[in-house]
Enzyme design. Structure first.
Site, mmCIF file in Angstrom:
data_model
loop_
_atom_site.group_PDB
_atom_site.id
_atom_site.type_symbol
_atom_site.label_atom_id
_atom_site.label_comp_id
_atom_site.label_asym_id
_atom_site.label_seq_id
_atom_site.Cartn_x
_atom_site.Cartn_y
_atom_site.Cartn_z
ATOM 1 N N SER A 65 0.830 -1.214 0.000
ATOM 2 C CA SER A 65 0.000 0.000 0.000
ATOM 3 C C SER A 65 0.860 1.258 0.000
ATOM 4 O O SER A 65 2.006 1.258 0.454
ATOM 5 C CB SER A 65 -0.916 0.023 1.224
ATOM 6 O OG SER A 65 -1.804 -1.069 1.209
HETATM 7 N N1 SAM Z 1 -0.994 -4.809 4.119
HETATM 8 C C1 SAM Z 1 -0.248 -5.082 2.912
HETATM 9 C C2 SAM Z 1 1.154 -4.566 2.969
HETATM 10 O O1 SAM Z 1 1.537 -3.960 3.970
HETATM 11 O O2 SAM Z 1 1.892 -4.816 2.007
HETATM 12 C C3 SAM Z 1 -0.941 -4.587 1.662
HETATM 13 C C4 SAM Z 1 -2.108 -5.396 1.374
HETATM 14 S S1 SAM Z 1 -2.610 -5.511 -0.314
HETATM 15 C C5 SAM Z 1 -3.165 -3.885 -0.644
HETATM 16 C C6 SAM Z 1 -4.079 -6.503 -0.045
HETATM 17 C C7 SAM Z 1 -3.801 -7.927 0.370
HETATM 18 O O3 SAM Z 1 -5.011 -8.541 0.787
HETATM 19 C C8 SAM Z 1 -3.272 -8.793 -0.776
HETATM 20 O O4 SAM Z 1 -2.047 -9.368 -0.401
HETATM 21 C C9 SAM Z 1 -4.364 -9.843 -0.956
HETATM 22 O O5 SAM Z 1 -3.853 -11.094 -1.364
HETATM 23 C C10 SAM Z 1 -4.970 -9.893 0.426
HETATM 24 N N2 SAM Z 1 -6.325 -10.447 0.515
HETATM 25 C C11 SAM Z 1 -7.371 -10.301 -0.342
HETATM 26 N N3 SAM Z 1 -8.454 -10.955 0.127
HETATM 27 C C12 SAM Z 1 -8.100 -11.531 1.309
HETATM 28 C C13 SAM Z 1 -8.770 -12.323 2.269
HETATM 29 N N4 SAM Z 1 -10.040 -12.692 2.119
HETATM 30 N N5 SAM Z 1 -8.082 -12.740 3.356
HETATM 31 C C14 SAM Z 1 -6.780 -12.367 3.549
HETATM 32 N N6 SAM Z 1 -6.089 -11.610 2.665
HETATM 33 C C15 SAM Z 1 -6.741 -11.183 1.564
#
Ligand code: SAM
Length: 216
Positions: A65
């Site tokens: 992000s």
């Molecule tokens: N917090 C992260 C970082 O510091 O790099 C950025 C997160 S990224 C914007 C969103 C993440 O949410 C992705 O890695 C995606 O695979 C994950 N994601 C999507 N749906 C999810 C779910 N149902 N449970 C857990 N993770 C999920």
């Protein structure tokens, strides 16, 4: 790649100044951003991108992000030392490091196996040790509930009821909610078992998948 030299520390200071200008005021959040090396999450060839205030691809169609987004969500979460925090969407693991710097006990869950494996191996190598989980975080983490704070770092179509249920009394949930490509940051507080909701700015997150998220 794991070194943290004066140049990188200088770039981090500049990033903190940018975030202050954009309206982040919590000194503890700014201090955490100033401390966690963001460049170690980038390939050598891409180091120049690490301290720009923008999101960046981390593979698997996902992103680390934007620093402003990380700071905004973290500020709204009002993390206190010792808080038990659930992060949904481990991604690169950068946000989890910020939460750990604030003294939280961090439970982080990721739905993508490759990203989960990478973060679980990499974070301890740079000194950060949250509890890692692989699975559908849209259902929360019932086995470890309740949580003082829950942070969702992917865009949800609705606020999953499972998450408000897993929030402790006086707990806070921060979650981007809305359309697949644009969401409003929402903060939910639980007081005397009742939920109150505040809405903030618009952001653009990758979609939250899973049972209470979007279908692929
Ligand atoms: N917090 C992260 C970082 O510091 O790099 C950025 C997160 S990224 C914007 C969103 C993440 O949410 C992705 O890695 C995606 O695979 C994950 N994601 C999507 N749906 C999810 C779910 N149902 N449970 C857990 N993770 C999920």
């Amino acid at each position: 790649m794991l070194e943290d030299n004066y140049k990188q520390r200088g770039l981090r200071k500049k990033l903190v100044k940018i975030l202050e200008k954009k309206g982040i005021t919590d000194p503890r959040v700014l201090q955490a951003i100033g401390k966690v090396p963001r460049h170690v999450f980038f390939d050598n060839a891409l180091l120049e991108h690490a301290y720009q205030d923008k999101a960046f691809p981390i593979g698997e169609g996902q992103t680390i992000s934007q620093p402003y987004t990380v700071a905004f969500q973290t500020e709204k979460l009002e993390v206190k030392p010792g808080d038990k925090v659930l992060e949904i969407g481990t991604g690169s693991g950068y946000q989890a490091c910020i939460l750990l710097e604030l003294g939280a006990r961090v439970y982080t869950i990721e739905y993508n196996k490759k990203l989960y494996d990478t973060a679980r191996t990499f974070l301890p190598r740079i000194g950060y040790k949250p509890y890692f989980y692989f699975g559908d975080g849209s259902k929360g983490l019932p086995a470890k509930a309740p949580f003082d704070k829950i942070l969702v770092t992917a865009g949800a179509p609705v606020v999953p009821e499972s998450l408000t249920k897993q929030l402790a009394e006086n707990g806070i949930l921060v979650i981007p909610v809305g359309a697949r490509d644009k969401q409003r940051m929402v903060r939910i507080r639980k007081k005397n078992g009742r939920l109150t909701k505040e809405a903030f700015d618009y952001f653009s997150f990758v979609p939250l998948l899973g049972e209470s998220g979007w279908t692929r």
